[in-house]
Design a protein around this motif. Structure first.
Motif, PDB file in Angstrom:
ATOM      1  N   GLY A  73       0.815  -1.207   0.000  1.00  0.00           N
ATOM      2  CA  GLY A  73       0.000   0.000   0.000  1.00  0.00           C
ATOM      3  C   GLY A  73       0.853   1.263   0.000  1.00  0.00           C
ATOM      4  O   GLY A  73       2.063   1.226   0.266  1.00  0.00           O
ATOM      5  N   ASP A  74       0.212   2.394  -0.290  1.00  0.00           N
ATOM      6  CA  ASP A  74       0.908   3.684  -0.295  1.00  0.00           C
ATOM      7  C   ASP A  74       1.553   3.944   1.065  1.00  0.00           C
ATOM      8  O   ASP A  74       0.976   3.628   2.108  1.00  0.00           O
ATOM      9  CB  ASP A  74      -0.080   4.827  -0.581  1.00  0.00           C
ATOM     10  N   GLY A  75       2.726   4.533   1.006  1.00  0.00           N
ATOM     11  CA  GLY A  75       3.385   4.947   2.246  1.00  0.00           C
ATOM     12  C   GLY A  75       4.174   3.853   2.936  1.00  0.00           C
ATOM     13  O   GLY A  75       4.818   4.109   3.946  1.00  0.00           O
ATOM     14  N   VAL A  76       4.128   2.642   2.401  1.00  0.00           N
ATOM     15  CA  VAL A  76       4.882   1.546   3.032  1.00  0.00           C
ATOM     16  C   VAL A  76       6.318   1.591   2.530  1.00  0.00           C
ATOM     17  O   VAL A  76       6.550   1.639   1.324  1.00  0.00           O
ATOM     18  CB  VAL A  76       4.259   0.173   2.697  1.00  0.00           C
ATOM     19  N   THR A  77       7.260   1.589   3.471  1.00  0.00           N
ATOM     20  CA  THR A  77       8.667   1.588   3.073  1.00  0.00           C
ATOM     21  C   THR A  77       9.324   0.294   3.543  1.00  0.00           C
ATOM     22  O   THR A  77       8.879  -0.309   4.511  1.00  0.00           O
ATOM     23  CB  THR A  77       9.420   2.778   3.691  1.00  0.00           C
ATOM     24  N   GLY A  78      10.362  -0.113   2.819  1.00  0.00           N
ATOM     25  CA  GLY A  78      11.146  -1.268   3.252  1.00  0.00           C
ATOM     26  C   GLY A  78      10.567  -2.607   2.853  1.00  0.00           C
ATOM     27  O   GLY A  78      11.120  -3.642   3.210  1.00  0.00           O
ATOM     28  N   LEU A  79       9.443  -2.623   2.144  1.00  0.00           N
ATOM     29  CA  LEU A  79       8.852  -3.885   1.683  1.00  0.00           C
ATOM     30  C   LEU A  79       8.475  -3.717   0.218  1.00  0.00           C
ATOM     31  O   LEU A  79       7.973  -2.666  -0.179  1.00  0.00           O
ATOM     32  CB  LEU A  79       7.581  -4.229   2.483  1.00  0.00           C
ATOM     33  N   THR A  80       8.727  -4.763  -0.577  1.00  0.00           N
ATOM     34  CA  THR A  80       8.305  -4.725  -1.977  1.00  0.00           C
ATOM     35  C   THR A  80       7.661  -6.051  -2.350  1.00  0.00           C
ATOM     36  O   THR A  80       7.843  -7.056  -1.662  1.00  0.00           O
ATOM     37  CB  THR A  80       9.482  -4.472  -2.955  1.00  0.00           C
ATOM     38  N   GLN A  81       6.923  -5.992  -3.456  1.00  0.00           N
ATOM     39  CA  GLN A  81       6.257  -7.170  -3.977  1.00  0.00           C
ATOM     40  C   GLN A  81       7.277  -8.297  -4.136  1.00  0.00           C
ATOM     41  O   GLN A  81       8.383  -8.065  -4.623  1.00  0.00           O
ATOM     42  CB  GLN A  81       5.642  -6.811  -5.327  1.00  0.00           C
ATOM     43  N   GLY A  82       6.915  -9.501  -3.710  1.00  0.00           N
ATOM     44  CA  GLY A  82       7.812 -10.647  -3.844  1.00  0.00           C
ATOM     45  C   GLY A  82       8.674 -10.900  -2.620  1.00  0.00           C
ATOM     46  O   GLY A  82       9.293 -11.956  -2.510  1.00  0.00           O
ATOM     47  N   ASP A  83       8.731  -9.952  -1.687  1.00  0.00           N
ATOM     48  CA  ASP A  83       9.517 -10.171  -0.464  1.00  0.00           C
ATOM     49  C   ASP A  83       8.965 -11.364   0.301  1.00  0.00           C
ATOM     50  O   ASP A  83       7.753 -11.525   0.431  1.00  0.00           O
ATOM     51  CB  ASP A  83       9.454  -8.938   0.454  1.00  0.00           C
ATOM     52  N   ARG A  84       9.873 -12.167   0.844  1.00  0.00           N
ATOM     53  CA  ARG A  84       9.484 -13.283   1.716  1.00  0.00           C
ATOM     54  C   ARG A  84       9.424 -12.754   3.153  1.00  0.00           C
ATOM     55  O   ARG A  84      10.385 -12.135   3.627  1.00  0.00           O
ATOM     56  CB  ARG A  84      10.493 -14.421   1.600  1.00  0.00           C
ATOM     57  N   VAL A  85       8.309 -13.000   3.817  1.00  0.00           N
ATOM     58  CA  VAL A  85       8.118 -12.410   5.155  1.00  0.00           C
ATOM     59  C   VAL A  85       7.513 -13.421   6.118  1.00  0.00           C
ATOM     60  O   VAL A  85       6.856 -14.380   5.712  1.00  0.00           O
ATOM     61  CB  VAL A  85       7.177 -11.177   5.095  1.00  0.00           C
ATOM     62  N   LEU A  86       7.746 -13.190   7.384  1.00  0.00           N
ATOM     63  CA  LEU A  86       6.964 -13.896   8.401  1.00  0.00           C
ATOM     64  C   LEU A  86       5.992 -12.899   8.999  1.00  0.00           C
ATOM     65  O   LEU A  86       6.194 -11.683   8.952  1.00  0.00           O
ATOM     66  CB  LEU A  86       7.852 -14.560   9.454  1.00  0.00           C
ATOM     67  N   MET A  87       4.908 -13.438   9.566  1.00  0.00           N
ATOM     68  CA  MET A  87       3.865 -12.584  10.131  1.00  0.00           C
ATOM     69  C   MET A  87       4.127 -12.392  11.614  1.00  0.00           C
ATOM     70  O   MET A  87       4.303 -13.364  12.337  1.00  0.00           O
ATOM     71  CB  MET A  87       2.511 -13.275  10.003  1.00  0.00           C
TER      72      MET A  87
END
Ligand SMILES: [Zn+2]
Ligand SMILES: [Zn+2]
Length: 360
Positions: A73-87
């Protein structure tokens, strides 16, 4: 976009329904959409289903998950599409008094959203457990719930770090700070209890006594570093034999009931530490009389979600796993697909599983 998710229609029901008409909602500024790949089944999911933990229904259980970012979403920094993440189900805002003290596990900012539905379907809105709901193909969460993971950490391992492993390891490393050569008892040896045992071993405890009524869990505890494993009715004898009757330096309660917490208190030596890890109910009170509280000087230390800075706790879990000093693959005793989620619930209830990994 419609997708599949497992839904509990009413609190108290013991079966989930896997539906294919669910939609993750709320995407927008500050949010991310995640395609869940793996999720663990944590005992807290069962406690939310049966009403021990407060959670509005209908809801999608699951709060221990990992996957990849689909949309940012708008304003989100440090994350991009395709990043592998844990919740992270207990995200830190970074600005409240708890966060500023470095106690990000006590930040309640993210919890303010837990009362907002995360999903909708033609039948109405659906909540996500603890504001997440990982028994679903997709979730929409605040960006600070998505924590990037290194490439060498598989989704199923990252999912476990998202709750059970962090909770158990952190109790030993952050909250109790188990001292080298000390004596430890761990009451309750599911996935979290085993993580406490692995944490105590990493800290250099001399004796680690695992206590559980289920034989399969006692056997598992020995594989993960317990030096002895006993049934609950053998604990008093073990305390007399191993500590000369004095009690253990550290006792971890990983059940979440006042009765086991009381046993744990009595099994702790004077001046020792009772660390309460289990998630219990609002109407179950733990009692200590004022004389023993003062005279025995036992430290009662509750430990929520690892009891320390959450991101630092994840990093430490990954470092210990990478170095081969804790075994996380071995915690996964069952694997199921989302369609078989009710089998996973039955295994958890029977006490035979440490962690079930649900592939989504
Ligand atoms: Zn905060
Ligand atoms: Zn959990």
């Amino acid at each position: 976009m419609r997708m599949r998710a497992a839904v509990l229609h009413e609190t108290g029901q013991d079966k989930l329904e896997v539906l294919d008409d669910v939609e993750a909602m709320g995407f927008g500024p500050g949010k991310v959409r995640i395609r869940i790949r793996a999720t663990g089944l944590c005992h807290s999911d069962l406690s939310a289903m049966n009403g021990v933990l407060p959670q509005p229904a209908p809801f999608v259980p699951g709060h221990e998950g990992a996957g990849e970012i689909l949309d940012v979403g708008d304003g989100v920094t440090g994350l991009t599409q395709g990043d592998r993440v844990l919740m992270c189900w207990l995200p830190a805002c970074g600005g409240c008094p708890s966060c500023k003290r470095g106690q990000t596990h006590l930040c309640l900012a993210g919890f303010l959203n837990a009362g907002t539905p995360n999903f909708r379907r033609p039948g109405g809105e659906v909540f996500g457990f603890a504001g997440t709901g990982t028994f679903a193909e997709e979730v929409v969460v605040a960006a600070n719930c998505a924590v990037p993971i290194p490439d060498d950490v598989p989704y199923e391992i990252a999912a476990l770090i998202g709750c059970g492993v962090t909770t158990g390891l952190g109790a030993a490393l952050n909250t109790a700070r188990v001292a080298a050569a000390s004596s430890v008892a761990v009451i309750g040896c599911g996935g979290v209890g085993i993580s406490v045992i692995q944490g105590a071993r990493a800290c250099g405890a001399a004796q680690i006594i695992a206590v559980d009524p289920v034989a399969a869990r006692r056997e598992a505890a020995l594989r993960f570093g317990a030096t002895e494993a006993v049934a609950p009715d053998e604990l008093a004898d073990a305390k007399a034999r191993i500590t000369g009757g004095e009690g253990f330096d550290y006792v971890f309660e990983v059940v979440g009931r006042s009765a086991t917490a009381r046993t744990a208190y009595e099994t702790t030596r004077r001046g020792g530490t009772l660390c309460v890890v289990g998630a219990g109910a609002l109407d179950d009170s733990f009692q200590v009389n004022m004389f023993e509280l003062f005279f025995d000087e036992k430290r009662i230390l509750p430990s929520l979600y690892g009891g320390g800075d959450v991101l630092r706790s994840y990093e430490r879990a990954i470092a210990l796993w990478r170095a081969g000093r804790i075994d996380l693959e071995g915690l996964i005793t069952h694997r199921v697909r989302l369609a078989e989620v009710n089998d996973a619930l039955d295994q958890m209830r029977s006490g035979t599983s440490l962690r079930t990994c649900i592939e989504i």
